[in-house]
Design a protein around this motif. Structure first.
Motif, PDB file in Angstrom:
ATOM      1  N   THR A  84       0.839  -1.206   0.000  1.00 41.51           N
ATOM      2  CA  THR A  84       0.000   0.000   0.000  1.00 41.51           C
ATOM      3  C   THR A  84       0.870   1.250   0.000  1.00 41.51           C
ATOM      4  N   LEU A  88       1.306   4.285  -2.846  1.00 41.96           N
ATOM      5  CA  LEU A  88       1.048   5.686  -2.527  1.00 41.96           C
ATOM      6  C   LEU A  88       2.278   6.563  -2.770  1.00 41.96           C
ATOM      7  N   ILE A 115      -4.103  -2.055  -2.733  1.00 46.20           N
ATOM      8  CA  ILE A 115      -4.136  -0.604  -2.970  1.00 46.20           C
ATOM      9  C   ILE A 115      -5.538  -0.030  -2.777  1.00 46.20           C
ATOM     10  N   THR A 121      -6.723   5.136   0.469  1.00 52.70           N
ATOM     11  CA  THR A 121      -6.826   5.387  -0.972  1.00 52.70           C
ATOM     12  C   THR A 121      -8.257   5.737  -1.396  1.00 52.70           C
ATOM     13  N   VAL A 133      -6.674   9.247  -4.150  1.00 51.92           N
ATOM     14  CA  VAL A 133      -5.380   9.233  -4.839  1.00 51.92           C
ATOM     15  C   VAL A 133      -5.433  10.212  -6.004  1.00 51.92           C
ATOM     16  N   LEU A 165     -10.260   4.978  -7.297  1.00 50.00           N
ATOM     17  CA  LEU A 165      -9.267   5.509  -6.367  1.00 50.00           C
ATOM     18  C   LEU A 165      -8.995   6.994  -6.569  1.00 50.00           C
TER      19      LEU A 165
END
Length: 203
Positions: A84, A88, A115, A121, A133, A165
């Protein structure tokens, strides 16, 4: 310096896979254009990608409550969190996969699950989910034996996940039709690489 994360979701090699051949060329060209950038690769068939199963769910819930978990659960949860964080931290993502039975490989689904993390997210709001995101780019390269023009479930899955996301800069390139028309396989590949080169101009 930017970070490019490549998610390799194909078990074969560049000699047998058009998608992986395209990946090799993309990576070489990207590195020449952005020599200062960092390139990280996750191979979902070779690297440890924890499946989102009952033991992992139990580990997540226990960790939230401060309850002790066993070493195996702790290792899997740590790896899940690492993936994760890696996602990011990346500025651009490249996902490469074949179309298998109208779907992506299950190992890629396991990575995608790392993710999709509520609170990190995406989040839930009064009107539904909200992607958190922002400012990242996605290039999705998929090889298909037939021609689907992005309407197959696998292509739609990848696109919808990243839109969910919060991604807005999404590119998809399909190397498709080579099984249906083997005599045109090289021409099909070359056409796809022209598209990839165009994307590279601003990726």
């Amino acid at each position: 310096m930017a970070t490019l994360l490549i998610v390799k979701a194909h078990p074969l090699d560049a000699q047998k896979s058009y998608a992986l051949r395209a990946l090799e060329e993309f990576q070489t060209r990207y590195a020449s254009l952005h020599p200062e950038d960092k390139i990280e690769v996750v191979d979902v068939f070779e690297d440890q990608i924890p499946a989102l199963d009952k033991p992992l769910f139990e580990a997540m819930e226990a960790a939230k409550k401060g309850v002790e978990i066993n070493p195996e659960q702790a290792e899997r949860l740590e790896r899940y969190n690492e993936l994760t964080k890696q996602f990011l931290a990346a500025d651009a993502i490249v996902v490469i996969n074949p179309l298998w039975n109208l779907n992506v490989p299950s190992q890629l689904v396991s990575w995608v699950n790392t993710i999709n993390v509520a609170g990190q997210t995406f989040k839930y709001g009064p009107e539904g989910s909200i992607g958190l995101v922002k400012g990242k780019k996605l290039l999705h390269i998929q090889s298909n034996g037939g021609v689907y023009a992005g309407q197959d479930p696998a292509a739609q899955y990848i696109k919808s996940i990243f839109e969910f996301l919060g991604f807005e800069d999404i590119h998809q390139v399909f190397i498709e039709g080579q099984s249906a028309n083997p005599s045109q396989a090289q021409a099909i590949y070359d056409k796809a690489m022209v598209k990839i080169d165009k994307i590279l101009e601003s990726f």
